[in-house]
Design a protein around this motif. Structure first.
Motif, PDB file in Angstrom:
ATOM      1  N   GLY A  19       1.299  -1.278   0.169  1.00  6.60           N
ATOM      2  CA  GLY A  19      -0.034  -0.258  -0.099  1.00  6.60           C
ATOM      3  C   GLY A  19       0.762   1.257  -0.275  1.00  6.60           C
ATOM      4  N   ARG A  20       1.394   1.075   0.917  1.00  9.56           N
ATOM      5  CA  ARG A  20       2.862   2.121   0.807  1.00  9.56           C
ATOM      6  C   ARG A  20       3.736   2.408  -1.062  1.00  9.56           C
ATOM      7  N   GLN A  21       3.871   1.595  -1.664  1.00 11.34           N
ATOM      8  CA  GLN A  21       5.194   1.610  -2.618  1.00 11.34           C
ATOM      9  C   GLN A  21       5.263  -0.332  -3.104  1.00 11.34           C
ATOM     10  N   PRO A  22       5.075  -0.187  -4.544  1.00 10.19           N
ATOM     11  CA  PRO A  22       5.294  -2.018  -5.437  1.00 10.19           C
ATOM     12  C   PRO A  22       6.454  -2.251  -4.615  1.00 10.19           C
ATOM     13  N   ARG A  23       7.115  -3.590  -4.602  1.00 13.08           N
ATOM     14  CA  ARG A  23       7.904  -4.039  -3.631  1.00 13.08           C
ATOM     15  C   ARG A  23       8.609  -5.135  -4.182  1.00 13.08           C
ATOM     16  N   SER A  24       9.051  -6.039  -4.323  1.00 10.94           N
ATOM     17  CA  SER A  24       9.993  -6.986  -5.377  1.00 10.94           C
ATOM     18  C   SER A  24       9.797  -8.631  -4.140  1.00 10.94           C
ATOM     19  N   ILE A  25       9.764  -9.376  -4.109  1.00 11.11           N
ATOM     20  CA  ILE A  25      10.084 -10.241  -2.769  1.00 11.11           C
ATOM     21  C   ILE A  25      10.692 -10.607  -1.602  1.00 11.11           C
ATOM     22  N   VAL A  26      12.140 -10.439  -2.746  1.00 14.12           N
ATOM     23  CA  VAL A  26      13.548 -10.255  -2.398  1.00 14.12           C
ATOM     24  C   VAL A  26      13.053  -8.614  -1.913  1.00 14.12           C
ATOM     25  N   GLN A  27      12.901  -7.118  -1.735  1.00 16.75           N
ATOM     26  CA  GLN A  27      12.217  -6.460  -1.098  1.00 16.75           C
ATOM     27  C   GLN A  27      11.730  -7.240   0.139  1.00 16.75           C
ATOM     28  N   LEU A  28      10.692  -7.402  -0.177  1.00 19.42           N
ATOM     29  CA  LEU A  28       9.808  -7.748   1.101  1.00 19.42           C
ATOM     30  C   LEU A  28      10.421  -9.260   2.016  1.00 19.42           C
ATOM     31  N   THR A  29      10.969 -10.145   1.921  1.00 18.31           N
ATOM     32  CA  THR A  29      11.818 -10.875   2.098  1.00 18.31           C
ATOM     33  C   THR A  29      12.953 -10.070   3.896  1.00 18.31           C
ATOM     34  N   TYR A  30      13.604  -9.317   3.106  1.00 17.27           N
ATOM     35  CA  TYR A  30      14.122  -8.329   3.538  1.00 17.27           C
ATOM     36  C   TYR A  30      13.695  -7.687   5.089  1.00 17.27           C
ATOM     37  N   GLU A  31      12.613  -7.146   4.436  1.00 19.99           N
ATOM     38  CA  GLU A  31      11.380  -6.050   4.917  1.00 19.99           C
ATOM     39  C   GLU A  31      11.271  -6.933   6.411  1.00 19.99           C
ATOM     40  N   LEU A  32      10.851  -7.893   6.138  1.00 19.27           N
ATOM     41  CA  LEU A  32       9.468  -8.416   7.468  1.00 19.27           C
ATOM     42  C   LEU A  32      10.211  -9.020   7.620  1.00 19.27           C
ATOM     43  N   GLY A  33      11.059  -9.766   7.048  1.00 16.18           N
ATOM     44  CA  GLY A  33      12.763 -10.436   8.229  1.00 16.18           C
ATOM     45  C   GLY A  33      11.832 -12.062   7.935  1.00 16.18           C
ATOM     46  N   GLN A  34      11.313 -12.613   7.079  1.00 10.77           N
ATOM     47  CA  GLN A  34      10.533 -13.954   6.366  1.00 10.77           C
ATOM     48  C   GLN A  34      11.559 -14.653   5.725  1.00 10.77           C
ATOM     49  N   PRO A  35      11.791 -15.678   5.953  1.00 10.88           N
ATOM     50  CA  PRO A  35      11.876 -16.681   4.591  1.00 10.88           C
ATOM     51  C   PRO A  35      11.386 -16.476   3.280  1.00 10.88           C
ATOM     52  N   PRO A  36      12.415 -16.831   2.047  1.00 16.84           N
ATOM     53  CA  PRO A  36      11.785 -16.197   1.053  1.00 16.84           C
ATOM     54  C   PRO A  36      10.891 -17.346   0.431  1.00 16.84           C
ATOM     55  N   TRP A  37      10.673 -18.467   1.015  1.00 11.31           N
ATOM     56  CA  TRP A  37       9.565 -19.304   0.541  1.00 11.31           C
ATOM     57  C   TRP A  37       8.244 -18.699   0.667  1.00 11.31           C
ATOM     58  N   VAL A  38       8.409 -18.456   2.295  1.00  6.07           N
ATOM     59  CA  VAL A  38       7.142 -17.917   2.949  1.00  6.07           C
ATOM     60  C   VAL A  38       6.785 -16.758   2.176  1.00  6.07           C
ATOM     61  N   VAL A  39       7.051 -15.824   1.899  1.00  6.66           N
ATOM     62  CA  VAL A  39       6.530 -14.321   0.577  1.00  6.66           C
ATOM     63  C   VAL A  39       5.897 -14.699  -0.377  1.00  6.66           C
ATOM     64  N   PHE A  40       7.296 -16.530  -0.875  1.00  5.78           N
ATOM     65  CA  PHE A  40       6.690 -16.236  -2.399  1.00  5.78           C
ATOM     66  C   PHE A  40       5.215 -17.017  -2.273  1.00  5.78           C
ATOM     67  N   ARG A  41       4.625 -17.428  -0.803  1.00  4.94           N
ATOM     68  CA  ARG A  41       3.606 -18.563  -0.893  1.00  4.94           C
ATOM     69  C   ARG A  41       2.190 -17.610  -0.219  1.00  4.94           C
ATOM     70  N   ALA A  42       3.070 -16.916   0.389  1.00  6.71           N
ATOM     71  CA  ALA A  42       2.448 -15.453   0.736  1.00  6.71           C
ATOM     72  C   ALA A  42       2.216 -14.960  -0.739  1.00  6.71           C
ATOM     73  N   MET A  43       2.372 -14.293  -1.752  1.00  8.64           N
ATOM     74  CA  MET A  43       2.218 -13.727  -2.185  1.00  8.64           C
ATOM     75  C   MET A  43       1.512 -14.439  -3.216  1.00  8.64           C
ATOM     76  N   HIS A  44       1.746 -15.621  -3.696  1.00  7.75           N
ATOM     77  CA  HIS A  44       1.142 -16.206  -4.470  1.00  7.75           C
ATOM     78  C   HIS A  44      -0.322 -16.872  -4.162  1.00  7.75           C
ATOM     79  N   ASN A  45      -0.872 -16.621  -3.238  1.00  4.87           N
ATOM     80  CA  ASN A  45      -2.660 -16.915  -3.122  1.00  4.87           C
ATOM     81  C   ASN A  45      -2.916 -15.397  -2.704  1.00  4.87           C
ATOM     82  N   LEU A  46      -2.263 -14.219  -2.140  1.00  3.63           N
ATOM     83  CA  LEU A  46      -2.377 -13.444  -2.283  1.00  3.63           C
ATOM     84  C   LEU A  46      -3.002 -13.034  -3.425  1.00  3.63           C
ATOM     85  N   ASN A  47      -1.529 -13.394  -5.258  1.00  9.88           N
ATOM     86  CA  ASN A  47      -2.165 -13.348  -6.249  1.00  9.88           C
ATOM     87  C   ASN A  47      -3.690 -13.878  -6.040  1.00  9.88           C
TER      88      ASN A  47
END
Length: 74
Positions: A19-47
């Motif tokens: 909502g603040r600005q578009p981001r890549s999965i790599v950026q979200l992984t770093y900012e949220l402190g979560q493993p890449p596969w967890v962020v990818f799965r969440a993004m996949h489900n949101l998509n």
């Protein structure tokens, strides 16, 4: 080692960040402190729910619209 967030909580945080600005999965992984596969799965489900889209020219994920998000979260 960081603990893995519950997916619903992670999805809310991702939507908040996007909502603040578009981001890549790599950026979200770093900012949220979560493993890449967890962020990818969440993004996949949101998509799949139609809440986020990938912008290939930018290499980032974006919200579909704030109206769609508010309806989905209520």
């Amino acid at each position: 080692m960081t603990s893995v967030m519950v997916e619903s909580e992670l999805q809310e945080r991702i939507l908040s960040e996007l909502g603040r600005q578009p981001r890549s999965i790599v950026q979200l992984t770093y900012e949220l402190g979560q493993p890449p596969w967890v962020v990818f799965r969440a993004m996949h489900n949101l998509n799949r729910r139609g809440l986020v889209v990938y912008a290939p020219g930018r290499g980032q994920w974006c919200l579909v619209s704030l109206r769609a998000i508010s309806g989905a979260l209520s």
